[in-house]
Design a protein around this motif. Structure first.
Motif, PDB file in Angstrom:
ATOM      1  N   LYS A 169       0.732  -1.136   0.102  1.00 54.72           N
ATOM      2  CA  LYS A 169       0.100   0.085   0.150  1.00 54.72           C
ATOM      3  C   LYS A 169       0.888   1.360  -0.072  1.00 54.72           C
ATOM      4  O   LYS A 169       0.570   2.160  -0.700  1.00 54.72           O
ATOM      5  N   MET A 170       2.084   1.242   0.530  1.00 54.25           N
ATOM      6  CA  MET A 170       2.926   2.533   0.944  1.00 54.25           C
ATOM      7  C   MET A 170       4.211   2.084   1.444  1.00 54.25           C
ATOM      8  O   MET A 170       4.375   1.074   1.900  1.00 54.25           O
ATOM      9  N   ALA A 171       5.127   2.874   1.215  1.00 57.40           N
ATOM     10  CA  ALA A 171       6.639   2.741   1.386  1.00 57.40           C
ATOM     11  C   ALA A 171       7.032   3.906   2.463  1.00 57.40           C
ATOM     12  O   ALA A 171       6.768   5.073   2.363  1.00 57.40           O
ATOM     13  N   PHE A 172       7.269   3.514   3.503  1.00 59.97           N
ATOM     14  CA  PHE A 172       7.825   4.477   4.597  1.00 59.97           C
ATOM     15  C   PHE A 172       9.174   4.361   5.073  1.00 59.97           C
ATOM     16  O   PHE A 172       9.729   3.356   5.114  1.00 59.97           O
ATOM     17  N   THR A 173       9.685   5.588   5.271  1.00 56.55           N
ATOM     18  CA  THR A 173      10.855   5.521   6.049  1.00 56.55           C
ATOM     19  C   THR A 173      10.527   5.203   7.503  1.00 56.55           C
ATOM     20  O   THR A 173       9.151   5.504   7.856  1.00 56.55           O
ATOM     21  N   TYR A 174      11.584   4.861   8.578  1.00 51.33           N
ATOM     22  CA  TYR A 174      11.025   4.745   9.968  1.00 51.33           C
ATOM     23  C   TYR A 174      10.442   5.960  10.535  1.00 51.33           C
ATOM     24  O   TYR A 174       9.635   5.977  11.367  1.00 51.33           O
ATOM     25  N   GLU A 175      11.071   7.193  10.138  1.00 51.62           N
ATOM     26  CA  GLU A 175      10.576   8.430  10.775  1.00 51.62           C
ATOM     27  C   GLU A 175       9.305   8.598  10.250  1.00 51.62           C
ATOM     28  O   GLU A 175       8.385   9.147  10.847  1.00 51.62           O
ATOM     29  N   GLU A 176       8.824   8.391   8.948  1.00 51.75           N
ATOM     30  CA  GLU A 176       7.697   8.736   8.341  1.00 51.75           C
ATOM     31  C   GLU A 176       6.706   7.824   9.177  1.00 51.75           C
ATOM     32  O   GLU A 176       5.388   8.134   9.452  1.00 51.75           O
ATOM     33  N   ALA A 177       6.774   6.578   8.979  1.00 47.86           N
ATOM     34  CA  ALA A 177       6.076   5.720   9.817  1.00 47.86           C
ATOM     35  C   ALA A 177       5.686   6.013  11.458  1.00 47.86           C
ATOM     36  O   ALA A 177       4.343   6.155  11.712  1.00 47.86           O
ATOM     37  N   GLN A 178       6.666   6.613  11.809  1.00 50.49           N
ATOM     38  CA  GLN A 178       6.631   6.810  13.508  1.00 50.49           C
ATOM     39  C   GLN A 178       5.738   8.186  13.626  1.00 50.49           C
ATOM     40  O   GLN A 178       4.890   8.253  14.291  1.00 50.49           O
ATOM     41  N   LYS A 179       5.778   9.311  12.688  1.00 50.67           N
ATOM     42  CA  LYS A 179       5.130  10.520  12.473  1.00 50.67           C
ATOM     43  C   LYS A 179       3.678  10.136  12.557  1.00 50.67           C
ATOM     44  O   LYS A 179       2.741  10.625  13.131  1.00 50.67           O
ATOM     45  N   ARG A 180       3.249   9.114  11.654  1.00 50.18           N
ATOM     46  CA  ARG A 180       2.002   8.845  11.180  1.00 50.18           C
ATOM     47  C   ARG A 180       1.442   8.095  12.204  1.00 50.18           C
ATOM     48  O   ARG A 180       0.232   8.276  12.617  1.00 50.18           O
ATOM     49  N   MET A 181       2.200   7.144  13.090  1.00 47.51           N
ATOM     50  CA  MET A 181       1.698   6.463  13.946  1.00 47.51           C
ATOM     51  C   MET A 181       1.293   7.347  15.276  1.00 47.51           C
ATOM     52  O   MET A 181       0.429   7.262  16.118  1.00 47.51           O
TER      53      MET A 181
END
Length: 383
Positions: free
Chosen positions: A296-308
């Motif tokens: 569905k999507m590709a995230f960096t660790y930081e991007e996934a953290q901000k979204r969470m």
């Protein structure tokens, strides 16, 4: 004379226990002891050239050392000598010319002279070279191979292969590092031609109240078949190696950054581990299968953290990340409670002046997020 080098397979004769030594025994720095050796000398065996009185004195000193070892509180360790070399494992060595070994009256010109090349690896002895290029090779990193090691010589003989560049230059130091640790960095050959192989995770709630979670790894085996040139080359490289301004890929880019990369919104072949877990992260069932997935999507660790962490986001993808993180925390707690070790070391990030420049301008420690641990724990579970 010990003529074996680090990596050789040798036969060893163990000394009598009376001659065993402890780790507290004096160790002589070879470099300091031999720094003034003349490369033109034909060195002999230890004791060669001594009269009988000197040889007796040498044996007495050895006995005294052994006696001191026995009186030491430390447990003596077996000692011995190499009596045969079963297999040589010589390779090309990164070295520099020892300036002190050049003849003082021959600093220029094309006269053949014997000089010492000092390897970067301290476990390797100095190598005697005979070359016309010695003056021009000063302050250069060079590649040297061993040719022979005579039984009567303290040093192996070798020859100059090529210069890697000026000492401390980026290019020379980079290639020295790759050569010394035997990292294959040649371009992929014609027979092999074809970003890191990615992984994907998912989680969703099941009707019975449990949770389905999955780890999906790109199925490289579909493209890299056993006993092919590509398989042999990948096995030789072992892993992708990262330098400050360069990466040495294990697989050609068509595979590593395309066909074996689980890009979002495109179908990719994968190998999947899929679990059914309780809300407390206890495994109910697991299955392993080949699959076709569309991330569905590709995230960096930081991007996934901000979204969470963004409380205003409640879309299915964000809920899935939070669900995975909740399970990962419980999985990690269970591992630690069972006695698992948490092995970690700081990772350094080097900032370059620009994308086109390889000049470093700053160094910082990489920040680790909860999402780093999330992925790590599910990879451990899959393994």
């Amino acid at each position: 004379m010990n003529r074996a080098v680090d990596g050789d397979v040798v036969a060893v004769e163990i000394f009598p226990q009376s001659e065993w030594r402890t780790s507290a025994d004096e160790v002589i720095d070879q470099e300091a002891t031999l720094k003034d050796d003349d490369p033109d000398d034909s060195d002999g065996e230890e004791g060669e050239g001594m009269d009988e009185t000197e040889k007796k004195e040498l044996r007495r000193e050895r006995k005294d050392t052994a006696s001191e070892s026995r009186n030491s509180r430390a447990q003596p360790q077996p000692t011995g000598k190499i009596v045969g070399i079963i297999k040589r494992n010589w390779r090309a060595y990164v070295c520099h010319i020892d300036r002190r070994s050049l003849s003082s009256h021959i600093q220029t010109g094309n006269t053949v002279q014997a000089v010492f090349a000092t390897p970067l690896a301290r476990s390797i002895p100095r190598i005697r070279l005979r070359t016309r290029q010695a003056p021009s090779l000063l302050d250069q990193k060079i590649l040297v191979t061993m040719d022979r090691w005579d039984a009567t010589s303290r040093y192996p003989e070798g020859h100059f292969v090529r210069s890697l560049g000026k000492v401390e230059s980026k290019e020379a130091e980079r290639e020295s590092l790759l050569l010394e640790f035997e990292v294959p960095f040649r371009p992929f050959g014609r027979a092999v031609r074809c970003q890191d192989i990615d992984d994907a995770l998912h989680a969703r709630e099941l009707p019975n109240g449990n949770i389905e979670a999955g780890v999906h790894i790109a199925d490289v085996s579909h493209f890299v078949h056993a006993d092919t040139p590509m398989d042999s080359e990948a096995a030789s490289r072992g892993t992708t190696v990262y330098l400050v301004d360069q990466r040495i890929d294990m697989l050609p880019s068509l595979l590593g950054t395309n066909l074996c990369s689980l890009r979002p919104h495109v179908e990719r072949l994968a190998f999947s581990a899929i679990w059914e877990l309780t809300p407390t992260a206890e495994i109910v069932n697991v299955r392993f299968t080949k699959s076709v997935i569309a991330s569905k999507m590709a995230f960096t660790y930081e991007e996934a953290q901000k979204r969470m962490d963004n409380s205003s986001m409640s879309d299915p993808l964000t809920k899935s990340i939070r669900l995975l993180n909740s399970l990962a925390k419980k999985l990690k707690a269970a591992r630690i409670a069972a006695g698992a070790l948490n092995l970690a070391s700081p990772e350094i990030k080097i900032h370059l002046q620009s994308a086109e420049s390889s000049d470093p301008v700053d160094v910082e420690q990489k920040v680790l997020f909860e999402t780093n641990s999330l992925v790590e724990d599910f990879m451990l579970l899959a393994n």
